[in-house]
Design a protein around this motif. Structure first.
Motif, PDB file in Angstrom:
ATOM      1  N   PHE A 362     -91.583 -28.200 -15.992  1.00 37.51           N
ATOM      2  CA  PHE A 362     -91.720 -28.214 -14.536  1.00 37.51           C
ATOM      3  C   PHE A 362     -90.567 -27.474 -13.861  1.00 37.51           C
ATOM      4  O   PHE A 362     -90.779 -26.688 -12.924  1.00 37.51           O
ATOM      5  N   THR A 363     -89.344 -27.688 -14.328  1.00 37.71           N
ATOM      6  CA  THR A 363     -88.181 -27.041 -13.724  1.00 37.71           C
ATOM      7  C   THR A 363     -88.246 -25.528 -13.891  1.00 37.71           C
ATOM      8  O   THR A 363     -87.895 -24.770 -12.968  1.00 37.71           O
ATOM      9  N   ILE A 364     -88.698 -25.067 -15.060  1.00 32.38           N
ATOM     10  CA  ILE A 364     -88.828 -23.619 -15.266  1.00 32.38           C
ATOM     11  C   ILE A 364     -89.848 -23.023 -14.299  1.00 32.38           C
ATOM     12  O   ILE A 364     -89.616 -21.974 -13.679  1.00 32.38           O
ATOM     13  N   ILE A 365     -90.989 -23.707 -14.133  1.00 32.38           N
ATOM     14  CA  ILE A 365     -92.025 -23.212 -13.211  1.00 32.38           C
ATOM     15  C   ILE A 365     -91.489 -23.135 -11.790  1.00 32.38           C
ATOM     16  O   ILE A 365     -91.690 -22.140 -11.078  1.00 32.38           O
ATOM     17  N   MET A 366     -90.765 -24.173 -11.353  1.00 36.15           N
ATOM     18  CA  MET A 366     -90.260 -24.197  -9.979  1.00 36.15           C
ATOM     19  C   MET A 366     -89.114 -23.201  -9.790  1.00 36.15           C
ATOM     20  O   MET A 366     -88.946 -22.653  -8.690  1.00 36.15           O
ATOM     21  N   THR A 367     -88.329 -22.946 -10.841  1.00 30.79           N
ATOM     22  CA  THR A 367     -87.280 -21.941 -10.741  1.00 30.79           C
ATOM     23  C   THR A 367     -87.886 -20.550 -10.559  1.00 30.79           C
ATOM     24  O   THR A 367     -87.426 -19.764  -9.722  1.00 30.79           O
ATOM     25  N   LEU A 368     -88.943 -20.260 -11.324  1.00 21.57           N
ATOM     26  CA  LEU A 368     -89.637 -18.990 -11.153  1.00 21.57           C
ATOM     27  C   LEU A 368     -90.269 -18.903  -9.771  1.00 21.57           C
ATOM     28  O   LEU A 368     -90.303 -17.832  -9.157  1.00 21.57           O
ATOM     29  N   ARG A 369     -90.768 -20.032  -9.281  1.00 24.30           N
ATOM     30  CA  ARG A 369     -91.364 -20.040  -7.941  1.00 24.30           C
ATOM     31  C   ARG A 369     -90.347 -19.656  -6.879  1.00 24.30           C
ATOM     32  O   ARG A 369     -90.657 -18.913  -5.939  1.00 24.30           O
ATOM     33  N   GLN A 370     -89.115 -20.151  -7.008  1.00 24.87           N
ATOM     34  CA  GLN A 370     -88.086 -19.809  -6.037  1.00 24.87           C
ATOM     35  C   GLN A 370     -87.776 -18.316  -6.054  1.00 24.87           C
ATOM     36  O   GLN A 370     -87.598 -17.696  -4.999  1.00 24.87           O
ATOM     37  N   ALA A 371     -87.716 -17.735  -7.255  1.00 28.65           N
ATOM     38  CA  ALA A 371     -87.451 -16.302  -7.348  1.00 28.65           C
ATOM     39  C   ALA A 371     -88.589 -15.494  -6.734  1.00 28.65           C
ATOM     40  O   ALA A 371     -88.355 -14.519  -5.992  1.00 28.65           O
ATOM     41  N   ILE A 372     -89.832 -15.886  -7.008  1.00 28.02           N
ATOM     42  CA  ILE A 372     -90.984 -15.186  -6.434  1.00 28.02           C
ATOM     43  C   ILE A 372     -91.015 -15.354  -4.917  1.00 28.02           C
ATOM     44  O   ILE A 372     -91.381 -14.433  -4.175  1.00 28.02           O
ATOM     45  N   ALA A 373     -90.619 -16.550  -4.427  1.00 27.22           N
ATOM     46  CA  ALA A 373     -90.613 -16.801  -2.987  1.00 27.22           C
ATOM     47  C   ALA A 373     -89.648 -15.862  -2.269  1.00 27.22           C
ATOM     48  O   ALA A 373     -89.951 -15.355  -1.178  1.00 27.22           O
ATOM     49  N   ILE A 374     -88.473 -15.607  -2.868  1.00 26.87           N
ATOM     50  CA  ILE A 374     -87.518 -14.682  -2.260  1.00 26.87           C
ATOM     51  C   ILE A 374     -88.109 -13.277  -2.208  1.00 26.87           C
ATOM     52  O   ILE A 374     -88.040 -12.583  -1.176  1.00 26.87           O
ATOM     53  N   LEU A 375     -88.703 -12.837  -3.310  1.00 24.89           N
ATOM     54  CA  LEU A 375     -89.315 -11.506  -3.358  1.00 24.89           C
ATOM     55  C   LEU A 375     -90.442 -11.386  -2.344  1.00 24.89           C
ATOM     56  O   LEU A 375     -90.554 -10.385  -1.618  1.00 24.89           O
ATOM     57  N   LEU A 376     -91.291 -12.406  -2.265  1.00 22.03           N
ATOM     58  CA  LEU A 376     -92.418 -12.390  -1.347  1.00 22.03           C
ATOM     59  C   LEU A 376     -91.951 -12.352   0.112  1.00 22.03           C
ATOM     60  O   LEU A 376     -92.517 -11.625   0.945  1.00 22.03           O
ATOM     61  N   SER A 377     -90.919 -13.127   0.426  1.00 21.73           N
ATOM     62  CA  SER A 377     -90.386 -13.133   1.790  1.00 21.73           C
ATOM     63  C   SER A 377     -89.809 -11.772   2.167  1.00 21.73           C
ATOM     64  O   SER A 377     -89.991 -11.297   3.293  1.00 21.73           O
ATOM     65  N   CYS A 378     -89.109 -11.137   1.227  1.00 17.88           N
ATOM     66  CA  CYS A 378     -88.546  -9.808   1.504  1.00 17.88           C
ATOM     67  C   CYS A 378     -89.648  -8.785   1.752  1.00 17.88           C
ATOM     68  O   CYS A 378     -89.517  -7.906   2.617  1.00 17.88           O
ATOM     69  N   LEU A 379     -90.749  -8.903   1.006  1.00 21.14           N
ATOM     70  CA  LEU A 379     -91.845  -7.944   1.173  1.00 21.14           C
ATOM     71  C   LEU A 379     -92.608  -8.173   2.473  1.00 21.14           C
ATOM     72  O   LEU A 379     -92.963  -7.211   3.177  1.00 21.14           O
ATOM     73  N   LEU A 380     -92.856  -9.433   2.817  1.00 17.81           N
ATOM     74  CA  LEU A 380     -93.676  -9.734   3.990  1.00 17.81           C
ATOM     75  C   LEU A 380     -92.907  -9.652   5.302  1.00 17.81           C
ATOM     76  O   LEU A 380     -93.456  -9.231   6.327  1.00 17.81           O
ATOM     77  N   TYR A 381     -91.633 -10.061   5.287  1.00 14.98           N
ATOM     78  CA  TYR A 381     -90.883 -10.164   6.533  1.00 14.98           C
ATOM     79  C   TYR A 381     -89.705  -9.190   6.615  1.00 14.98           C
ATOM     80  O   TYR A 381     -88.909  -9.261   7.556  1.00 14.98           O
ATOM     81  N   GLY A 382     -89.568  -8.293   5.635  1.00 13.09           N
ATOM     82  CA  GLY A 382     -88.593  -7.218   5.736  1.00 13.09           C
ATOM     83  C   GLY A 382     -87.144  -7.615   5.583  1.00 13.09           C
ATOM     84  O   GLY A 382     -86.263  -6.935   6.111  1.00 13.09           O
ATOM     85  N   HIS A 383     -86.832  -8.700   4.859  1.00  7.65           N
ATOM     86  CA  HIS A 383     -85.442  -9.073   4.610  1.00  7.65           C
ATOM     87  C   HIS A 383     -84.809  -8.075   3.638  1.00  7.65           C
ATOM     88  O   HIS A 383     -85.462  -7.599   2.708  1.00  7.65           O
ATOM     89  N   THR A 384     -83.553  -7.774   3.860  1.00  7.38           N
ATOM     90  CA  THR A 384     -82.842  -6.839   2.980  1.00  7.38           C
ATOM     91  C   THR A 384     -81.879  -7.595   2.075  1.00  7.38           C
ATOM     92  O   THR A 384     -81.214  -8.543   2.510  1.00  7.38           O
ATOM     93  N   VAL A 385     -81.807  -7.164   0.817  1.00  5.76           N
ATOM     94  CA  VAL A 385     -80.893  -7.764  -0.159  1.00  5.76           C
ATOM     95  C   VAL A 385     -80.098  -6.640  -0.799  1.00  5.76           C
ATOM     96  O   VAL A 385     -80.674  -5.699  -1.349  1.00  5.76           O
TER      97      VAL A 385
END
Length: 426
Positions: A362-385
């Motif tokens: 479960f922890t591995i799945i949720m850790t990957l989810r957090q990484a995907i969430a950051i990528l998705l937010s950057c793509l949809l809302y234009g955040h820069t990293v």
């Protein structure tokens, strides 16, 4: 008797405290003052509502107990467990007991459910708190600002889902005094409000990394609340998480115009979220000593959360205002409903995934989810990293995976004992 109901209650958070979006990195008193007043008001409210009988023992109650005694006893003292009412927690089904293909399908189902539920929840959360509704060519539209109304919607739906689950599936005999849930509910309401309000000042990737770093305050709360001890690798990975988060925050690139800049006010709200959420998880962990199921915990915490939020919304008249906003903007009503559904279903997927595959998977799945969430937010809302910020993100998630690996090695060879995980609130 704890507290007094005679004192005037300070206003709770909501429509009275309109916080303007400020790109400056100066601590905004318009945020800190309401947060302080909210904590004071809820503590006073809790002191008023805490049953005075909580300081007595059961045998000290009056002899003439009346018809209301069962309800009072359940709320203040709880029920003694009976062997005939116990529902033993079934151990996880091992891979050898079922075909490998079926195990793979179940894992894909769990991972997909968690990813879809919480990725959708994250995207909608950022849309609701940072976007505008009703925008036209001549009007910029209006922002939804009452985070507490969103908290109420989430908790009401989660309460309904948990209640239906408890009715349809046999649960262990409930033994915990009901008032004990109010501690976790109080901190949970405050952590949820801080989480929503923080998006007015910080970007979603910053918020996700802050959540990942809550391992540190959870360990601190564990020492204070549960008197736990931790191993060296746990302190090492916590330090790596701190370094990674610091790298990201100190190297954040410029935010686009439509995104709130990271400010000190946002960091204060994130600190409040992490502190309150850490207390919630540790208090829930202590409540599991009453041998309850996770769904019973979910029901009890959400019940008191609904009472707290409804009471404060009614007192300040913000409940009708939130309903009117929903009536004016059908798009917001759809977003809020989907947000609540994703939150409730996500919690059920948490219970099922841990029951089937354990906390490590479960922890591995949720850790990957957090990484995907950051990528998705950057793509949809234009955040820069920036590059350094990206390295910081990599350090954080590497440390999280190291924690999973080290915990797995520690538990390897031990017989799996079915346990109930604390309810994770989002």
């Amino acid at each position: 008797m704890v507290g007094s109901g005679g004192a005037r209650r300070a206003p709770f958070f909501g429509s009275r405290w309109r916080v303007t979006r400020s790109p400056s990195a100066v601590l905004d008193t318009a945020v800190v003052l309401p947060l302080f007043l909210e904590c004071c008001w809820l503590c006073q409210l809790y002191g008023t509502w805490l049953p005075p009988g909580a300081i007595f023992k059961t045998e000290e109650l009056p002899g003439d107990r009346g018809l209301c005694f069962p309800l009072v006893k359940a709320c203040v003292f709880g029920n003694e467990p009976k062997a005939s009412d116990e529902v033993p927690l079934a151990p996880r089904t091992e891979a050898a007991d079922t075909p490998p293909s079926w195990q793979v399908l179940k894992l894909i189902f769990c991972a997909s459910g968690l990813q879809v539920s919480y990725l959708t929840w994250g995207v909608l959360q950022e849309r609701v708190m940072t976007g505008s509704y009703g925008a036209t060519a001549t009007s910029p539209g209006e922002h939804f600002t009452d985070s507490q109304f969103l908290v109420l919607m989430n908790r009401v739906l989660a309460l309904i889902v948990a209640g239906l689950y408890c009715v349809l599936r046999k649960q262990p005999r409930h033994g915990a005094p009901m008032y004990r849930y109010s501690f976790a509910s109080l901190s949970n309401v405050l952590s949820s409000w801080c989480q929503y309000e923080a998006l007015k000042f910080v970007s979603f990737p910053t918020q996700v990394l802050a959540k990942a770093s809550k391992v540190i305050p959870v360990m601190m709360m564990g020492k204070l609340v549960s008197r736990r001890s931790y191993e060296h690798w746990e302190y090492l990975t916590a330090g790596l998480i701190s370094i990674g988060v610091s790298m990201f925050l100190l190297s954040s690139g410029p935010e686009p115009r439509s995104s709130p800049a990271t400010t000190l006010s946002g960091l204060v709200l994130l600190a409040g979220y992490i502190a309150f959420d850490s207390f919630t998880s540790n208090w829930q962990d202590a409540l599991f000593a009453y041998k309850m199921s996770s769904v019973q915990m979910m029901f009890g915490v959400n019940l008191f959360s609904c009472l707290f939020t409804v009471g404060s919304l009614l007192e300040q008249g913000a409940l009708l205002e939130g309903a009117r906003f929903m009536g004016r903007h059908s798009e917001f009503a759809l977003h809020a409903l989907l947000l609540s559904i994703c939150s409730a279903l996500g919690q059920l997927f948490i219970f099922y995934t841990i029951g089937q595959f354990g906390a490590a998977v479960f922890t591995i799945i949720m850790t990957l989810r957090q990484a995907i969430a950051i990528l998705l937010s950057c793509l949809l809302y234009g955040h820069t990293v920036t590059v350094v910020g990206g390295l910081g993100v990599a350090v954080v998630f590497t440390a999280l995976l190291l924690r999973v690996y080290a915990r797995g090695r520690k538990q390897r060879g031990k017989k799996a004992v079915p346990t109930e995980p604390p309810v994770q609130k989002v």
